[in-house]
Design a protein around this motif. Structure first.
Motif, PDB file in Angstrom:
ATOM      1  N   LEU A  97       0.848  -1.188   0.000  1.00 48.68           N
ATOM      2  CA  LEU A  97       0.000   0.000   0.000  1.00 48.68           C
ATOM      3  C   LEU A  97       0.881   1.234   0.000  1.00 48.68           C
ATOM      4  N   VAL A  98       0.734   2.050  -1.025  1.00 52.06           N
ATOM      5  CA  VAL A  98       1.457   3.328  -1.085  1.00 52.06           C
ATOM      6  C   VAL A  98       0.435   4.444  -0.927  1.00 52.06           C
ATOM      7  N   ASN A  99       0.453   5.087   0.233  1.00 51.70           N
ATOM      8  CA  ASN A  99      -0.466   6.180   0.531  1.00 51.70           C
ATOM      9  C   ASN A  99       0.098   7.479  -0.056  1.00 51.70           C
ATOM     10  N   ASN A 100      -0.249   7.718  -1.316  1.00 48.01           N
ATOM     11  CA  ASN A 100       0.304   8.859  -2.036  1.00 48.01           C
ATOM     12  C   ASN A 100      -0.682  10.014  -2.153  1.00 48.01           C
ATOM     13  N   VAL A 101      -1.973   9.752  -2.018  1.00 49.98           N
ATOM     14  CA  VAL A 101      -2.959  10.799  -2.241  1.00 49.98           C
ATOM     15  C   VAL A 101      -2.716  11.964  -1.273  1.00 49.98           C
ATOM     16  N   GLY A 102      -2.840  13.184  -1.803  1.00 45.85           N
ATOM     17  CA  GLY A 102      -2.634  14.346  -0.949  1.00 45.85           C
ATOM     18  C   GLY A 102      -2.956  15.629  -1.691  1.00 45.85           C
ATOM     19  N   ILE A 103      -3.234  16.664  -0.922  1.00 44.24           N
ATOM     20  CA  ILE A 103      -3.478  17.986  -1.486  1.00 44.24           C
ATOM     21  C   ILE A 103      -2.501  18.965  -0.857  1.00 44.24           C
ATOM     22  N   TYR A 104      -2.222  20.049  -1.575  1.00 45.49           N
ATOM     23  CA  TYR A 104      -1.326  21.067  -1.042  1.00 45.49           C
ATOM     24  C   TYR A 104      -1.650  22.403  -1.675  1.00 45.49           C
ATOM     25  N   GLY A 105      -1.180  23.446  -1.046  1.00 47.12           N
ATOM     26  CA  GLY A 105      -1.368  24.785  -1.585  1.00 47.12           C
ATOM     27  C   GLY A 105      -1.100  25.820  -0.523  1.00 47.12           C
ATOM     28  N   PRO A 106      -0.496  26.947  -0.912  1.00 46.64           N
ATOM     29  CA  PRO A 106      -0.184  27.992   0.063  1.00 46.64           C
ATOM     30  C   PRO A 106      -1.430  28.753   0.509  1.00 46.64           C
ATOM     31  N   LYS A 107      -1.446  29.124   1.778  1.00 50.35           N
ATOM     32  CA  LYS A 107      -2.515  29.958   2.312  1.00 50.35           C
ATOM     33  C   LYS A 107      -2.054  30.519   3.641  1.00 50.35           C
ATOM     34  N   ASP A 108      -2.320  31.794   3.843  1.00 45.74           N
ATOM     35  CA  ASP A 108      -1.917  32.426   5.090  1.00 45.74           C
ATOM     36  C   ASP A 108      -2.634  31.773   6.267  1.00 45.74           C
ATOM     37  N   PHE A 109      -1.914  31.603   7.356  1.00 45.60           N
ATOM     38  CA  PHE A 109      -2.458  30.911   8.530  1.00 45.60           C
ATOM     39  C   PHE A 109      -3.761  31.557   9.004  1.00 45.60           C
ATOM     40  N   TYR A 110      -3.818  32.888   9.030  1.00 47.15           N
ATOM     41  CA  TYR A 110      -5.003  33.585   9.540  1.00 47.15           C
ATOM     42  C   TYR A 110      -6.209  33.417   8.630  1.00 47.15           C
ATOM     43  N   ASP A 111      -5.961  33.097   7.365  1.00 48.57           N
ATOM     44  CA  ASP A 111      -7.055  32.912   6.411  1.00 48.57           C
ATOM     45  C   ASP A 111      -7.437  31.446   6.219  1.00 48.57           C
ATOM     46  N   THR A 112      -6.744  30.559   6.916  1.00 47.19           N
ATOM     47  CA  THR A 112      -7.008  29.122   6.766  1.00 47.19           C
ATOM     48  C   THR A 112      -8.093  28.715   7.756  1.00 47.19           C
ATOM     49  N   ASP A 113      -9.308  28.526   7.248  1.00 48.01           N
ATOM     50  CA  ASP A 113     -10.443  28.256   8.134  1.00 48.01           C
ATOM     51  C   ASP A 113     -10.535  26.776   8.493  1.00 48.01           C
ATOM     52  N   ASP A 114     -11.491  26.465   9.344  1.00 47.19           N
ATOM     53  CA  ASP A 114     -11.636  25.089   9.826  1.00 47.19           C
ATOM     54  C   ASP A 114     -11.930  24.115   8.692  1.00 47.19           C
ATOM     55  N   ASP A 115     -12.720  24.549   7.714  1.00 45.61           N
ATOM     56  CA  ASP A 115     -13.045  23.647   6.606  1.00 45.61           C
ATOM     57  C   ASP A 115     -11.782  23.263   5.826  1.00 45.61           C
ATOM     58  N   THR A 116     -10.874  24.211   5.650  1.00 45.55           N
ATOM     59  CA  THR A 116      -9.622  23.901   4.958  1.00 45.55           C
ATOM     60  C   THR A 116      -8.789  22.926   5.773  1.00 45.55           C
ATOM     61  N   TRP A 117      -8.673  23.188   7.064  1.00 42.85           N
ATOM     62  CA  TRP A 117      -7.940  22.247   7.930  1.00 42.85           C
ATOM     63  C   TRP A 117      -8.557  20.848   7.845  1.00 42.85           C
ATOM     64  N   ASP A 118      -9.887  20.784   7.864  1.00 47.42           N
ATOM     65  CA  ASP A 118     -10.565  19.488   7.783  1.00 47.42           C
ATOM     66  C   ASP A 118     -10.274  18.793   6.461  1.00 47.42           C
ATOM     67  N   ASP A 119     -10.292  19.547   5.367  1.00 43.83           N
ATOM     68  CA  ASP A 119     -10.022  18.963   4.052  1.00 43.83           C
ATOM     69  C   ASP A 119      -8.619  18.342   4.005  1.00 43.83           C
ATOM     70  N   TYR A 120      -7.628  19.067   4.513  1.00 47.41           N
ATOM     71  CA  TYR A 120      -6.252  18.567   4.509  1.00 47.41           C
ATOM     72  C   TYR A 120      -6.114  17.355   5.415  1.00 47.41           C
ATOM     73  N   TRP A 121      -6.762  17.393   6.563  1.00 44.37           N
ATOM     74  CA  TRP A 121      -6.655  16.271   7.497  1.00 44.37           C
ATOM     75  C   TRP A 121      -7.305  15.019   6.912  1.00 44.37           C
ATOM     76  N   GLU A 122      -8.490  15.181   6.352  1.00 39.87           N
ATOM     77  CA  GLU A 122      -9.198  14.031   5.786  1.00 39.87           C
ATOM     78  C   GLU A 122      -8.414  13.416   4.630  1.00 39.87           C
ATOM     79  N   THR A 123      -7.918  14.256   3.729  1.00 44.57           N
ATOM     80  CA  THR A 123      -7.241  13.748   2.537  1.00 44.57           C
ATOM     81  C   THR A 123      -5.845  13.225   2.853  1.00 44.57           C
ATOM     82  N   ASN A 124      -5.043  14.023   3.525  1.00 43.39           N
ATOM     83  CA  ASN A 124      -3.628  13.689   3.694  1.00 43.39           C
ATOM     84  C   ASN A 124      -3.376  12.700   4.822  1.00 43.39           C
TER      85      ASN A 124
END
Length: 264
Positions: free
Chosen positions: A86-113
């Protein structure tokens, strides 16, 4: 070194292009049956055709499933109940300022990565342990150790992968199953090439030249002073999946060109 994975079945998530596809090619060339994964039927079909051309005689399957949530993971597992690698390669990335990174974005990264790897490892590891052989590899990033200020959300998810892989390696200790992370740095992936299309058109420079300029501007600690190729990253993954790598488990293996400035 002759790496022979004949008789092994390998699932590489997000493998219709980029690093994932290069890993699929490397595993297929070593004799493994390869299961390609992407979000859509068309991209998976194209990747299978490409793989058949790149590795004549390859035995492959394809599964379209978006692993960014539980339902996608369940859909994949319903079609592929067991694998050896099993190679767990799926992932998303992209720059975003910490203050503009909302909970939904954090959730998306956590779920995917992170959670995609949790769910698939939880499903496949018992079968590997029962057979006393298996390989799980997480494709992390040098950003796991060198957290980028403009992508803290991404860096945190990649650091979590290191903790997850190390913990799983301990959990299956002595079973014949290994769990490792591979940490690419700047890489000439499909995503990088797409990002540089406008700059290539504007300057007439090759993607390799622009890649070197990017590394020297953004990752000046690089020892190789250029991006890695996707094949160079894949080579490390294929080795970690081999029988020859049986004494390597719980490791964080860097393919970052020496970007992380320490001796570990």
């Amino acid at each position: 070194m002759n790496i022979d994975l004949s008789g092994k079945t390998a699932l590489v998530t997000a493998s219709t292009g980029g690093i994932g596809y290069a890993i699929a090619v490397g595993l297929a060339a070593s004799g493994a049956e390869v299961i390609l994964n992407g979000r859509g039927d068309e991209s998976v079909a194209r990747a299978r055709d490409r793989l058949a051309a790149d590795v004549p005689g390859v035995n492959s399957r394809g599964v379209a499933a978006d692993l960014a949530d539980l339902s996608g993971c369940k859909a994949l597992l319903a079609q592929i109940p067991a694998v050896d690698i099993l190679v767990n390669n799926v992932g998303i990335y992209g720059p975003k300022d910490f203050y503009d990174t909302d909970d939904d974005t954090w959730d998306d990264y956590w779920e995917t990565n992170v959670m995609s790897g949790v769910r698939l490892s939880r499903a496949y590891l018992p079968g590997m342990v029962e057979k006393s052989w298996g390989r799980v590899v997480f494709i992390s990033s040098e950003s796991a150790r060198n957290i980028p200020a403009d992508m803290i959300h991404y860096g945190v998810s990649k650091t979590a992968q290191l903790a997850l892989s190390r913990g799983l390696a301990k959990h299956v200790a002595g079973s014949g199953v290994t769990v490792n992370s591979v940490l690419p740095g700047p890489t000439l992936s499909d995503g990088f090439r797409a990002m540089m299309q406008d700059e290539m058109a504007r300057t007439g420079k090759s993607v390799e030249t622009l890649g070197r300029e990017f590394v020297m501007a953004e990752r000046p600690s690089s020892v190789i002073q250029r991006p890695a190729s996707v094949e160079e990253v894949a080579n490390m993954v294929v080795y970690v999946c081999s029988t020859q790598a049986s004494a390597t488990s719980g490791a964080a293996l860097r393919v970052d060109g020496g970007v992380v400035d320490d001796i570990c």
